[in-house]
Write a protein that holds these residues in place. Sequence first.
Motif, short mmCIF file in Angstrom:
data_model
loop_
_atom_site.label_atom_id
_atom_site.label_comp_id
_atom_site.label_asym_id
_atom_site.label_seq_id
_atom_site.Cartn_x
_atom_site.Cartn_y
_atom_site.Cartn_z
N UNK A 88 35.26 2.42 28.89
CA UNK A 88 35.53 3.12 27.63
C UNK A 88 34.22 3.36 26.89
N UNK A 89 34.17 4.47 26.17
CA UNK A 89 33.11 4.70 25.19
C UNK A 89 33.76 5.02 23.86
N UNK A 90 33.28 4.35 22.82
CA UNK A 90 33.77 4.60 21.47
C UNK A 90 32.66 5.30 20.69
N UNK A 91 32.75 6.63 20.63
CA UNK A 91 31.77 7.45 19.92
C UNK A 91 32.37 8.83 19.71
N UNK A 92 31.78 9.62 18.82
CA UNK A 92 32.32 10.93 18.48
C UNK A 92 32.06 12.00 19.51
N UNK A 93 30.98 11.86 20.30
CA UNK A 93 30.68 12.77 21.41
C UNK A 93 30.12 11.94 22.56
N UNK A 94 30.16 12.52 23.76
CA UNK A 94 29.47 11.92 24.90
C UNK A 94 28.03 12.43 24.87
N UNK A 95 27.06 11.56 25.11
CA UNK A 95 25.66 11.98 24.94
C UNK A 95 25.21 13.13 25.83
N UNK A 96 25.71 13.21 27.06
CA UNK A 96 25.15 14.23 27.95
C UNK A 96 26.19 15.06 28.71
N UNK A 97 27.46 14.95 28.38
CA UNK A 97 28.49 15.72 29.07
C UNK A 97 28.55 17.15 28.55
N UNK A 98 29.07 18.04 29.39
CA UNK A 98 29.28 19.44 29.01
C UNK A 98 30.77 19.74 29.07
N UNK A 99 31.27 20.42 28.06
CA UNK A 99 32.70 20.68 28.00
C UNK A 99 33.16 21.56 29.16
#
Length: 373
Positions: A88-99
Amino acid sequence: MVTHFTLGIEEEFQIVDRNSGQLVSCQALLEKSEASKSLLSKHIKAEALQPCLELITNVCPDVTALRLDLQQLHAQLAALVASENLALISAGTHPNAHWQDQQYTQNGSYDRMEREFQDVGRSLLIFGLHIHVSISSHELAIPLMNQLRTWLPHLLALSSNSPFWANRNSGTKSYRSIVWKRFPRTGVPNLFASSTEYDRFVDDLIRADCIDSAKRIWWDIRPHPQFNTIEFRVCDMPATLKDTLALVSFCQALVAKLTWLHQHNITIPELPAHYIDENKRFAVRDGLDAHIVDFIQNRNLSMRDSLHESLNFVDDMLGDLDIRHEIDYLRELIDSPCGTGADRQLAVYGKTGSIHAVTYYLMQQTMQGYLLV
């Protein structure tokens, strides 16, 4: 005085591969949980983009009960995720993913959204926290919302946890807010004279076939269309459980204080949306380091000073709500050099120069906190 402002929250988690840190679909997790008929299955669901898994709490009488509910749900979710070699990651965006690389969830509601909004909808690779605080009546919702809007920039600054977007340092503390702003019927709502006027607005949109229900109104704060709650939707997904509970406590205290004032025929000034947007713009970019405008007293001040004044404003509610511990933590967070989740991410990036290092930091921070509860 105040005693009953029940609580519930919705958390949007990122599902990532434990080894690479890259986003993956949550569908296998949902199917495994459903097949096992676990209690967790009733509390998790997919969102429009498959790497997002939403966790929904029970309705809780107070923050103490909410903490226990979250600890149990987080532990179950973390164990389920770990069993599939995910994290899991708890953050508002993923640092390096592309939609563009993510799968869209196929169901009737999301299919309609994709047809209507096209790439605007497909690009919402963002993760937030929604906080519900119960109120006594629908008629009270609009007077409260009109006044609560003032603190939307403050809540965003406190929760700011999305400085990176598509492998770039965005230069903002809450890039999630920038992405979300592209969507219709979002942001700071306008003032409404009464619940009747608000209801007429919703009915007009439904009759015009703009929306099928009030659930399609996604403002930063809204009267929930099904529950008798005020729903705060402005927050990034916070970094830690302690951050989340502190934000919930602040929202509960604000609702309780303004309800008490309303019962005693006392109101506070209501700002036009464009004034609040100015302060929100500073909060998006600078988080707790922002300087904002007090348009009522015609002065400039730091976000930190304004937050301390706001916590003083609700201080007489804390005893009855039994949230002094959470608000004390919030005061420490405001003054801490470590700052919010966004500041902590940027500190890792400053030390390593690596956005991938930020991703692994987020995985470790989130999983460690949830597996140990």
